[in-house]
Motif scaffolding. Structure first.
Motif, PDB file in Angstrom:
ATOM      1  N   TRP A   4       7.953   4.644 -16.597  1.00 50.87           N
ATOM      2  CA  TRP A   4       8.568   3.367 -16.959  1.00 50.87           C
ATOM      3  C   TRP A   4      10.083   3.485 -16.977  1.00 50.87           C
ATOM      4  CZ3 TRP A   4       5.253  -0.704 -17.381  1.00 50.87           C
ATOM      5  CH2 TRP A   4       3.901  -0.390 -17.525  1.00 50.87           C
ATOM      6  N   PHE A   5      10.749   2.404 -16.559  1.00 49.77           N
ATOM      7  CA  PHE A   5      12.201   2.379 -16.479  1.00 49.77           C
ATOM      8  C   PHE A   5      12.735   1.142 -17.191  1.00 49.77           C
ATOM      9  CE2 PHE A   5      10.718   4.944 -13.026  1.00 49.77           C
ATOM     10  CZ  PHE A   5      11.659   5.945 -12.890  1.00 49.77           C
ATOM     11  N   ASN A   6      13.928   1.258 -17.746  1.00 48.47           N
ATOM     12  CA  ASN A   6      14.596   0.150 -18.428  1.00 48.47           C
ATOM     13  C   ASN A   6      15.343  -0.671 -17.375  1.00 48.47           C
ATOM     14  OD1 ASN A   6      16.315  -1.559 -19.863  1.00 48.47           O
ATOM     15  ND2 ASN A   6      16.691  -0.072 -21.484  1.00 48.47           N
ATOM     16  N   GLU A   7      14.683  -1.684 -16.851  1.00 47.85           N
ATOM     17  CA  GLU A   7      15.251  -2.427 -15.730  1.00 47.85           C
ATOM     18  C   GLU A   7      16.483  -3.238 -16.127  1.00 47.85           C
ATOM     19  OE1 GLU A   7      13.691  -4.721 -11.797  1.00 47.85           O
ATOM     20  OE2 GLU A   7      12.667  -5.180 -13.678  1.00 47.85           O
ATOM     21  N   GLU A   8      16.531  -3.752 -17.350  1.00 46.91           N
ATOM     22  CA  GLU A   8      17.700  -4.524 -17.764  1.00 46.91           C
ATOM     23  C   GLU A   8      18.951  -3.655 -17.762  1.00 46.91           C
ATOM     24  OE1 GLU A   8      17.877  -7.812 -18.140  1.00 46.91           O
ATOM     25  OE2 GLU A   8      15.829  -7.674 -17.360  1.00 46.91           O
ATOM     26  N   ARG A   9      18.803  -2.418 -18.193  1.00 48.48           N
ATOM     27  CA  ARG A   9      19.951  -1.509 -18.180  1.00 48.48           C
ATOM     28  C   ARG A   9      20.362  -1.178 -16.744  1.00 48.48           C
ATOM     29  NH1 ARG A   9      20.527   4.341 -21.367  1.00 48.48           N
ATOM     30  NH2 ARG A   9      22.650   4.768 -20.653  1.00 48.48           N
ATOM     31  N   LEU A  10      19.378  -0.960 -15.887  1.00 51.19           N
ATOM     32  CA  LEU A  10      19.676  -0.696 -14.483  1.00 51.19           C
ATOM     33  C   LEU A  10      20.421  -1.859 -13.844  1.00 51.19           C
ATOM     34  CD1 LEU A  10      16.296   0.905 -13.398  1.00 51.19           C
ATOM     35  CD2 LEU A  10      18.507   2.047 -13.360  1.00 51.19           C
ATOM     36  N   LYS A  11      19.962  -3.080 -14.116  1.00 49.56           N
ATOM     37  CA  LYS A  11      20.611  -4.257 -13.541  1.00 49.56           C
ATOM     38  C   LYS A  11      22.076  -4.339 -13.962  1.00 49.56           C
ATOM     39  CE  LYS A  11      16.515  -7.235 -13.065  1.00 49.56           C
ATOM     40  NZ  LYS A  11      15.824  -8.443 -13.586  1.00 49.56           N
ATOM     41  N   ALA A  12      22.329  -4.073 -15.237  1.00 48.83           N
ATOM     42  CA  ALA A  12      23.687  -4.224 -15.760  1.00 48.83           C
ATOM     43  C   ALA A  12      24.609  -3.087 -15.330  1.00 48.83           C
ATOM     44  CB  ALA A  12      23.641  -4.316 -17.281  1.00 48.83           C
ATOM     45  N   GLU A  13      24.095  -1.847 -15.354  1.00 51.81           N
ATOM     46  CA  GLU A  13      24.955  -0.684 -15.186  1.00 51.81           C
ATOM     47  C   GLU A  13      25.040  -0.163 -13.757  1.00 51.81           C
ATOM     48  OE1 GLU A  13      24.118   2.375 -18.029  1.00 51.81           O
ATOM     49  OE2 GLU A  13      24.042   0.975 -19.718  1.00 51.81           O
ATOM     50  N   ILE A  14      23.998  -0.422 -12.941  1.00 45.69           N
ATOM     51  CA  ILE A  14      24.007   0.117 -11.577  1.00 45.69           C
ATOM     52  C   ILE A  14      23.908  -0.998 -10.535  1.00 45.69           C
ATOM     53  CG2 ILE A  14      22.962   1.752  -9.968  1.00 45.69           C
ATOM     54  CD1 ILE A  14      21.901   3.330 -12.301  1.00 45.69           C
ATOM     55  N   ASP A  15      22.950  -1.914 -10.695  1.00 49.84           N
ATOM     56  CA  ASP A  15      22.777  -2.968  -9.697  1.00 49.84           C
ATOM     57  C   ASP A  15      24.049  -3.765  -9.488  1.00 49.84           C
ATOM     58  OD1 ASP A  15      20.188  -2.082 -10.026  1.00 49.84           O
ATOM     59  OD2 ASP A  15      19.302  -4.077 -10.228  1.00 49.84           O
ATOM     60  N   ALA A  16      24.645  -4.219 -10.585  1.00 44.17           N
ATOM     61  CA  ALA A  16      25.789  -5.130 -10.484  1.00 44.17           C
ATOM     62  C   ALA A  16      26.972  -4.501  -9.741  1.00 44.17           C
ATOM     63  CB  ALA A  16      26.202  -5.614 -11.873  1.00 44.17           C
ATOM     64  N   PRO A  17      27.434  -3.303 -10.118  1.00 42.36           N
ATOM     65  CA  PRO A  17      28.554  -2.724  -9.361  1.00 42.36           C
ATOM     66  C   PRO A  17      28.201  -2.392  -7.912  1.00 42.36           C
ATOM     67  CG  PRO A  17      27.766  -1.198 -11.045  1.00 42.36           C
ATOM     68  CD  PRO A  17      27.122  -2.500 -11.318  1.00 42.36           C
ATOM     69  N   LEU A  18      26.949  -1.989  -7.644  1.00 43.42           N
ATOM     70  CA  LEU A  18      26.561  -1.712  -6.257  1.00 43.42           C
ATOM     71  C   LEU A  18      26.590  -2.983  -5.414  1.00 43.42           C
ATOM     72  CD1 LEU A  18      23.626   0.859  -6.530  1.00 43.42           C
ATOM     73  CD2 LEU A  18      25.928   1.254  -5.669  1.00 43.42           C
ATOM     74  N   GLN A  19      26.188  -4.100  -5.974  1.00 43.15           N
ATOM     75  CA  GLN A  19      26.225  -5.359  -5.252  1.00 43.15           C
ATOM     76  C   GLN A  19      27.663  -5.791  -4.957  1.00 43.15           C
ATOM     77  OE1 GLN A  19      23.835  -7.617  -7.986  1.00 43.15           O
ATOM     78  NE2 GLN A  19      21.917  -7.089  -6.978  1.00 43.15           N
ATOM     79  N   ILE A  20      28.554  -5.562  -5.915  1.00 38.26           N
ATOM     80  CA  ILE A  20      29.971  -5.864  -5.688  1.00 38.26           C
ATOM     81  C   ILE A  20      30.514  -4.969  -4.566  1.00 38.26           C
ATOM     82  CG2 ILE A  20      32.285  -5.747  -6.705  1.00 38.26           C
ATOM     83  CD1 ILE A  20      30.934  -6.458  -9.405  1.00 38.26           C
ATOM     84  N   ALA A  21      30.171  -3.683  -4.603  1.00 44.01           N
ATOM     85  CA  ALA A  21      30.619  -2.760  -3.567  1.00 44.01           C
ATOM     86  C   ALA A  21      30.112  -3.188  -2.192  1.00 44.01           C
ATOM     87  CB  ALA A  21      30.152  -1.343  -3.888  1.00 44.01           C
ATOM     88  N   ALA A  22      28.845  -3.609  -2.127  1.00 42.52           N
ATOM     89  CA  ALA A  22      28.271  -4.054  -0.850  1.00 42.52           C
ATOM     90  C   ALA A  22      29.009  -5.289  -0.334  1.00 42.52           C
ATOM     91  CB  ALA A  22      26.785  -4.355  -1.016  1.00 42.52           C
TER      92      ALA A  22
END
Length: 351
Positions: A4-22
């Protein structure tokens, strides 16, 4: 098994900056670190991942000794690799742990571990990550993170970088080669001194004690040797994944001359990076000056109520680098006159 993974934390801490970088067409690197059990969000899982010989410090070598530990580690890597191998959220550079030559501090599996034992474990971790990531992204790259020491260790209880790279080559030859490469931290030994072109602690020899911005030619020469190449034919180009030039010590007041020399030190370093085929690129450290680092390494001043992250002269030099205005800007700032005869010079490396 189900993990199991904490998806809300992933969205905030990794997804968001990666999307900006893309959105900005940026290539992204991720440093894979294993916190010790006491620091882990899930201490039970942290204990599973912590190496059984761990003896202290913040980060640990992953436990590669039991199926349960390896399966948990592989599950995490697989989840991250699948999630972050998409066009809108992509990690292209996977840096496996930090300053591996400083294992007792950054990738701890106990004190005084023989280098061959240490690298046998490290390479298991790196190969696991490489093989899993390549199931989702055939073009992703894997890097071993290394500090500025070369033939001599950069710190007490550390290993020499050349010993570790030789072991990487030896294990790769014996167990099957794969495309790994060095991610180097080419700081000067006097990290706060911006006059990197005068660094007295380095030489243009493969036997140099250290590698800094002044003698990047040594890293380039290493990549050109067939015994260091992937399958003997393809260069493992070095990425300067954490490097920079200081502008004085953190406790000192800002000084116009030192700030200017930091910009000159960057420009001098950048010309070397441009000219050396074995150097893939540079990730400057740090974005802002930070009071805990000992040296003011930032492209900008402290991001506090006094300085508000004000751009330093080096920020403008960094902005001009690799653009059509680079040469004009560097010339206009008088960097060549400041650096002197070392400006734009690529030295011959001896054995």
């Amino acid at each position: 098994k189900t993990y199991w993974f904490n998806e809300e934390r992933l969205k905030a801490e990794i997804d968001a900056p990666l999307q900006i970088a893309a959105d900005h067409g940026m290539s992204v690197a991720a440093i894979l670190l294993i916190q010790n059990a006491a620091q882990s969000a899930d201490p039970e899982l942290g204990q599973l991942l912590q190496h059984p010989d761990y003896s202290g410090t913040l980060y640990t070598m992953p436990d590669m000794t039991t199926p349960e530990s390896v399966h948990a580690y592989a599950a995490m890597v697989s989840f991250l690799a699948e999630r972050y191998s998409k066009a809108d959220m992509r990690i292209s550079h996977w840096i496996i742990h930090n300053e591996v030559d400083g294992g007792v501090h950054w990738t701890n599996m106990g004190p005084d571990v023989p280098s061959a034992t240490y690298m046998d474990t490290y390479l298991k971790s790196m190969r696991l990550v490489y093989n899993i990531v390549h199931q989702y992204d055939a073009n992703a790259e894997a890097f071993i993170s290394l500090a500025h020491g070369w033939t001599e260790p950069a710190g007490g209880g550390w290993y020499s970088v050349t010993d570790l790279l030789d072991l990487m080559n030896g294990f790769s030859t014996a167990e099957g080669d794969f495309f790994w490469a060095p991610a180097y931290h080419s700081y000067s030994t006097e990290i706060a001194n911006p006059r990197v072109w005068e660094d007295p602690a380095v030489s243009f020899s493969m036997q140099t004690a250290n590698v800094s911005m002044r003698n990047l030619e040594v890293l380039d020469a290493w990549t050109s040797k067939p015994e260091n190449m992937y399958r003997g034919t393809e260069k493992r180009r070095v990425w300067l994944s954490e490097a920079g030039v200081g502008s004085g010590i953190s406790t000192a007041a800002y000084d116009d001359e030192t700030l200017y020399e930091q910009a000159a030190g960057f420009a001098y370093s950048w010309l070397k990076i441009e000219a050396l085929d074995g150097i893939e690129g540079l990730q400057w450290h740090n974005w802002y000056d930070h009071p805990d680092e000992g040296a003011k390494l930032g492209l900008r001043k402290y991001n506090d109520e006094t300085w508000h992250g004000e751009a330093k002269p080096v920020w403008y030099a960094y902005k001009a680098a690799a653009t059509d205005s680079q040469d004009e800007y560097f010339a206009g700032q008088g960097f060549a006159e400041t650096v002197g005869e070392e400006w734009g010079k690529i030295q011959t490396v001896t054995e």
